[in-house]
Design an enzyme around this catalytic site. Sequence first.
Site, PDB file in Angstrom:
ATOM      1  N   ARG A  67       0.967  -1.297   0.202  1.00 38.23           N
ATOM      2  CA  ARG A  67       0.152  -0.158  -0.407  1.00 38.23           C
ATOM      3  C   ARG A  67       1.167   1.320   0.149  1.00 38.23           C
ATOM      4  NH1 ARG A  67      -4.220  -2.363  -1.799  1.00 38.23           N
ATOM      5  NH2 ARG A  67      -5.284  -3.786  -0.778  1.00 38.23           N
ATOM      6  N   ASN A  97       0.422  -1.872  -7.630  1.00 37.49           N
ATOM      7  CA  ASN A  97      -1.340  -0.698  -6.924  1.00 37.49           C
ATOM      8  C   ASN A  97      -1.132  -0.136  -6.565  1.00 37.49           C
ATOM      9  OD1 ASN A  97      -1.192  -2.675  -5.845  1.00 37.49           O
ATOM     10  ND2 ASN A  97      -3.626  -3.479  -6.023  1.00 37.49           N
ATOM     11  N   ASP A 155      -1.828  -6.309 -11.718  1.00 32.75           N
ATOM     12  CA  ASP A 155      -2.342  -7.213 -10.631  1.00 32.75           C
ATOM     13  C   ASP A 155      -3.806  -5.544 -10.165  1.00 32.75           C
ATOM     14  OD1 ASP A 155      -3.030  -9.135  -9.248  1.00 32.75           O
ATOM     15  OD2 ASP A 155      -2.595  -7.940  -7.513  1.00 32.75           O
ATOM     16  N   ASP A 308      -1.270 -12.530  -1.091  1.00 30.35           N
ATOM     17  CA  ASP A 308      -1.909 -12.199  -2.014  1.00 30.35           C
ATOM     18  C   ASP A 308      -2.985 -10.978  -0.446  1.00 30.35           C
ATOM     19  OD1 ASP A 308      -3.364 -10.161  -3.420  1.00 30.35           O
ATOM     20  OD2 ASP A 308      -4.803 -11.074  -3.779  1.00 30.35           O
ATOM     21  N   HIS A 312      -6.807  -3.843   4.131  1.00 28.81           N
ATOM     22  CA  HIS A 312      -8.016  -2.841   3.718  1.00 28.81           C
ATOM     23  C   HIS A 312      -8.201  -1.894   5.824  1.00 28.81           C
ATOM     24  CE1 HIS A 312      -8.301  -3.463  -0.247  1.00 28.81           C
ATOM     25  NE2 HIS A 312      -8.968  -4.330  -0.067  1.00 28.81           N
TER      26      HIS A 312
END
Length: 429
Positions: A67, A97, A155, A308, A312
């Site tokens: 992140r 990402n 991804d 993966d 969050h």
Amino acid sequence: MWILTGGRVIDPANGLDEVADVVIDEGKILAVGEGAGAPYRERAERVINCAGKLVTPGFVDIHVHLREPGHEYKEDIASGLAAAAAGGFTAVCAMPNTKPVNDERAITRAMIERAREVGGSRFFPIAAITKGLEGKELTEMAELKAAGAIAVSDDGKCVMNAQVMRRAFEYARGQGLLVIQHCEDHHMTAGSHMHEGPNATRLGLRGFPREAEDIIVARDIILAELTGARYHVAHISSARSVRLVREAKERGLPVTAEVTPHHLLLTDDAVLGYDTHCKCNPPLREESDRRALVEALADGTIDCIATDHAPHSTLEKDCEFDRAAVGVNGLETAFPALLQLVDRGELGLGRLVEALTISPVRVLPEVGGGTLSVGAPADVVVLDPERRWTVRREALRSRSHNTPLLDTEVKGAVELTLVGGQVAFERVS
């Protein structure tokens, strides 16, 4: 000098599975074998009794989301590497990402420098295939590789345009870079929130069909054969996709695949209570798919396990299912979760360790590690397969806690993680 003595040493890279000592000196493996520590006991700074424990190479995860930059409130490189070490992972590969996307060399370099500052588990960035993950214009892969990127992927998004994907394969092959694909036909999955099947109907949610994954896997295998590029299927979830990968390997194509712990263990039944911690992409599928994934991992069709890890915040998960973010926090719970497969007789312990250590290194040799060979860096993990602990928020190093295992008791714990012979994590209670 450290001596880890009397543990069950499992090193699939060297075909080793026996009670033995591991001797570590100056950050490297000095000796491994029965009684190997005896000549060094007087010189050792620390001798750790590992009786009843497993001693393995450090785990390697080629698919995580840390992140940073841009979403540090979910996770940052420091907390992500701390979580990795607590989970027994001595090396992790971070997907691009971020915000901004890791599509320029300055961002790649900044991420690497940040990881050096915080230390701990080894950090390897994966750069974007296309600028901004938009699927249109290729990134400057040569510059990204020179900056330290070890593979390319969009991804989180699939490269939908076949011509762009072909050019990406050609460019990546010229640079010796692995191409990692998030396989999803977005036209087929728009507005979907879980696997398409009876459970989606019961819950009144739009489903993500298996075929949306299968179609891209099939297309990309054709393109990989055309271009000769190395192709890796991220977080494979469908039985048909497994068959496609198996057939490609039988034909000698440079195709590999990974699977997550949650896809090996859970089905879409886990979503029946609208549990947002079980909302992920690709979605949890049916028992027939889960069994196919486990069998393919056991026989080597699926090369390795990757968490993966997708942290969050509570705000993004503690909400209505159709509004919740997709992703599972997985670094710290991977070992106890996966140990269930061994306890149930679905997967051998040796194959599990292989899939977490040397197998991901075979997919991405640039990462290194995965072995206890004499002279190799001392990336080592000590595991207690019988220890029980409860997955509580305060027990996790990650900034986020979105795991289906939250507040449940698990069996199997990481006791010690060494990276280059230095303590990255040690359980104290």
